[in-house]
Enzyme design. Structure first.
Site, PDB file in Angstrom:
ATOM      1  N   HIS A 112      -3.512  -5.294   0.560  1.00 45.28           N
ATOM      2  CA  HIS A 112      -1.897  -5.323   1.436  1.00 45.28           C
ATOM      3  C   HIS A 112      -2.957  -7.025   1.688  1.00 45.28           C
ATOM      4  O   HIS A 112      -4.276  -7.632   2.365  1.00 45.28           O
ATOM      5  CB  HIS A 112      -3.391  -4.805   2.942  1.00 45.28           C
ATOM      6  N   GLU A 133      -1.480  -8.888   2.956  1.00 46.56           N
ATOM      7  CA  GLU A 133      -1.001  -9.466   4.600  1.00 46.56           C
ATOM      8  C   GLU A 133      -2.350 -10.025   5.675  1.00 46.56           C
ATOM      9  O   GLU A 133      -1.671 -11.118   6.019  1.00 46.56           O
ATOM     10  CB  GLU A 133      -0.484  -8.700   5.559  1.00 46.56           C
ATOM     11  N   CYS A 139       1.208  -1.126  -0.017  1.00 52.37           N
ATOM     12  CA  CYS A 139      -0.073  -0.143   0.159  1.00 52.37           C
ATOM     13  C   CYS A 139       0.582   1.500   0.313  1.00 52.37           C
ATOM     14  O   CYS A 139       1.870   1.568  -1.148  1.00 52.37           O
ATOM     15  CB  CYS A 139      -1.089   0.049   1.319  1.00 52.37           C
TER      16      CYS A 139
HETATM   17  N1  GLN Z   1      -1.930   6.999   3.165  1.00 54.22           N
HETATM   18  C1  GLN Z   1      -1.867   6.047   1.943  1.00 54.22           C
HETATM   19  C2  GLN Z   1      -3.408   5.608   0.812  1.00 54.22           C
HETATM   20  O1  GLN Z   1      -3.970   6.813   2.014  1.00 54.22           O
HETATM   21  C3  GLN Z   1      -1.234   4.228   1.559  1.00 54.22           C
HETATM   22  C4  GLN Z   1      -3.332   4.181   2.840  1.00 54.22           C
HETATM   23  C5  GLN Z   1      -2.617   2.567   3.657  1.00 54.22           C
HETATM   24  O2  GLN Z   1      -0.936   1.669   3.233  1.00 54.22           O
HETATM   25  N2  GLN Z   1      -2.765   1.443   3.785  1.00 54.22           N
HETATM   26  O3  GLN Z   1      -3.640   5.770  -0.011  1.00 54.22           O
END
Ligand code: GLN
Length: 554
Positions: free
Chosen positions: A509, A511, A383
């Site tokens: 994600h 994970e 992300c």
């Molecule tokens: N801050 C970034 C976004 O909102 C990444 C979010 C995250 O890593 N979950 O896109």
């Protein structure tokens, strides 16, 4: 079959592993052929943990349907190997928002809205939703916090009321407590447990079972004493001594015959014999001495390891699969900015940059990505970790050090990561991100596609910002491969570098979908690259059957 309920309350202190106990018992029941679900009742007033700092709360665990939930739901999913639903996490905030919404609509015209019955009814209604949403035959319900907390009282009152409506044979109350150890006399103390049971009884709940957690072995005589003072049979006082590995807890409960006792009380019989062969092999493999794979996790909340719970677990699962032991170095990204910890970075064979929000430590993460790229160290970005890999690569190929995500620099001349038009209109912060499962098409022949061995996957998301498509062509021309895209081709989901052994990042994600005995394919691919980089003699990939059935798609 009428749905059966098992309620977990906590006593003495928090953080004694109530969530893991519930998850482990869930696994025991699943092993006996029952369909189970677990629900967490969180007494705080936030609608969900999505807006809370990870320092306060640890990781936010995201479900298929996009619910942002407590990290205990991660334990439930990993231990039981199930996929939960948004109804499986309730907070005081949700309950009140609902009741107040109804009041404003006029649903209770003429009435005075009170904790009992309006709030407790809403809690009971939401507990009832789990079986409907998940088809579970046994629903395990965990109340957050400990007995005596002001906030948890309406929840406990709702549970008390449920005993009479559900009936004794359909409900079971398990109280999880802690036995402190007095070093001077070398004994474990039961008094705090007695007090917390007394407190629970004053609310009207008598526990059917007590799980006594302790760092030291619990003698039989102590179980007897707890049983006597707390009106519980001795066999229903379950000693739970701290294990070295979290995943040993189901075996511990199995040894204590907890499932038999629970089923007996609920008037059920095991449908199948539990088969712990694979699980036991897994524990044996976890305990076997293995070569170490050193990986740096570059984070913002590294003091609190719970903030990266699923990432750490997914790394462990992958390490196990590959036959190495994870040696995780937690590095604060702002330390890198101050010139600190570079010696650690020099010593690792893999770099992971996880998700995150806000600008603190961003440059440190970009520096870590640069280090990984130029030194050809395996890199996995999740992300935010992807967005910063993209920013770093952009600074290099566009030759502009101000290249950034607009989250961190509104006025950047090269907004390589930006909001999508539909996100630009949104001003609310809660629950407004791109959340939950979205499909992703994999490009044949890429590292990602080879890892998944699939063409279309679905992964969980939690972010606002996206790769800016204006830059796709120039990135591609310079060696970045967009190996995963949304099926309509609009959103970049996975990027990887061509001229690098393993520099791959995902906008989602992965994970959250890793399981101890079914590690996530991208983490496994990363771990193999780490072993190759460090010349670590790991188990050959051929001897890993679990890999074949990696991430289960819904
Ligand atoms: N801050 C970034 C976004 O909102 C990444 C979010 C995250 O890593 N979950 O896109």
């Amino acid at each position: 079959m009428l749905t059966k309920y098992i309620f977990f309350t906590g006593g003495v202190v928090s953080s004694v592993g109530k969530g893991v106990t519930a998850a482990a018992l869930g696994r025991l029941l699943k092993e006996r052929g029952f369909k189970v679900a677990v629900q967490k009742l969180d007494p705080y007033i936030n609608v969900d943990p999505g807006t809370m700092s990870p320092y306060q709360h640890g990781e936010v665990f995201v479900l298929d349907d996009g619910a942002e939930t407590d990290l205990d739901l991660g334990h439930y999913e990993r231990f039981i190997d199930i996929r939960l639903n948004k109804v499986c996490n309730i907070t005081t905030g949700q309950v009140y928002a609902d009741v107040i919404g109804k009041e404003r609509r006029g649903d209770y015209l003429g009435g005075t809205i009170q904790v009992i019955p309006h709030i407790t009814n809403e809690i009971k209604r939401r507990i009832g939703l789990v079986a409907k949403a998940t088809d579970a035959e046994i629903v395990l319900v965990e109340v957050g916090g400990t007995v005596g907390d002001i906030e948890s009282q309406p929840f406990l009152e709702a549970l008390r009321q449920l005993r009479s409506s559900l009936g004794r044979e359909n409900s079971l109350y398990i109280h999880v407590t802690w036995l402190p150890y007095i070093g001077a006399t070398g004994e474990l103390k039961t008094k705090p447990t007695q007090h917390s049971v007394r407190e629970l009884r004053s609310i009207g709940i008598s526990p059917d079972m007590i799980v006594a957690r302790s760092d030291y072995p619990i003698e039989d005589s102590l179980r007897e004493k707890i049983g006597l003072f707390c009106d519980v049979e001795k066999r229903a006082v379950i000693p739970m001594v701290t294990t070295q590995l979290l995943y040993e807890v189901p075996l511990l409960l199995e040894e204590a015959n907890v499932a038999e006792l629970v089923l007996d009380r609920l008037g059920l019989e095991a449908r199948i014999e539990p088969d712990w062969k694979e699980w036991k092999n897994m524990i044996r493999e976890m305990n076997r001495p293995k070569p170490k794979a050193k990986i740096a996790l570059i984070g913002k909340y590294v003091e609190l390891h719970d903030a990266y719970m699923s990432v750490r677990e997914a790394l462990k699962h992958a390490a196990l699969q590959v036959g190495v032991e994870l040696d995780l170095e937690w590095i604060h990204s702002s330390d890198l900015e101050k010139g600190k910890c570079w010696d650690i970075l020099e010593s690792v064979d893999g770099i992971l940059v996880p998700g995150g929000f806000g600008s603190r430590g961003i440059e440190g993460k970009i520096q870590a990505a640069r280090f990984a790229r130029t030194r050809k160290v395996p890199y996995l970005g999740l992300c935010l970790g992807m967005q910063l890999m993209v920013a770093e690569f952009g600074r290099f190929i566009l030759n502009d050090e101000r290249t950034n995500s607009t989250e961190f620099d509104h006025a950047t001349p090269q907004p390589v990561i930006d909001l999508m038009p539909d996100q630009k209109e949104i001003s609310d912060m809660g629950g407004t991100m791109r959340l939950g499962l979205y499909p992703c098409q994999l490009m044949p022949g890429t590292i990602a596609q080879k890892a998944y061995q699939q063409d279309l996957i679905q992964e969980r998301h939690r972010h606002r910002f996206e790769f800016n498509n204006d830059y796709r062509q120039i990135y591609e021309e310079n060696g970045m491969c967009f190996s995963g895209l949304s099926p309509d081709g609009r959103l970049v989901e996975i990027v990887e570098l061509k001229d690098h052994p393993f520099m791959l990042s995902t906008q989602f994600h992965p994970e959250f979908l890793s399981r101890p005995n079914r590690p996530h394919p991208l983490f496994v691919a990363f771990m193999k690259a780490v072993c190759e980089h460090g010349n670590i003699a790991c188990k050959k990939p051929e001897d890993s059957p679990a890999e074949k059935n990696a991430v289960q798609q819904p």
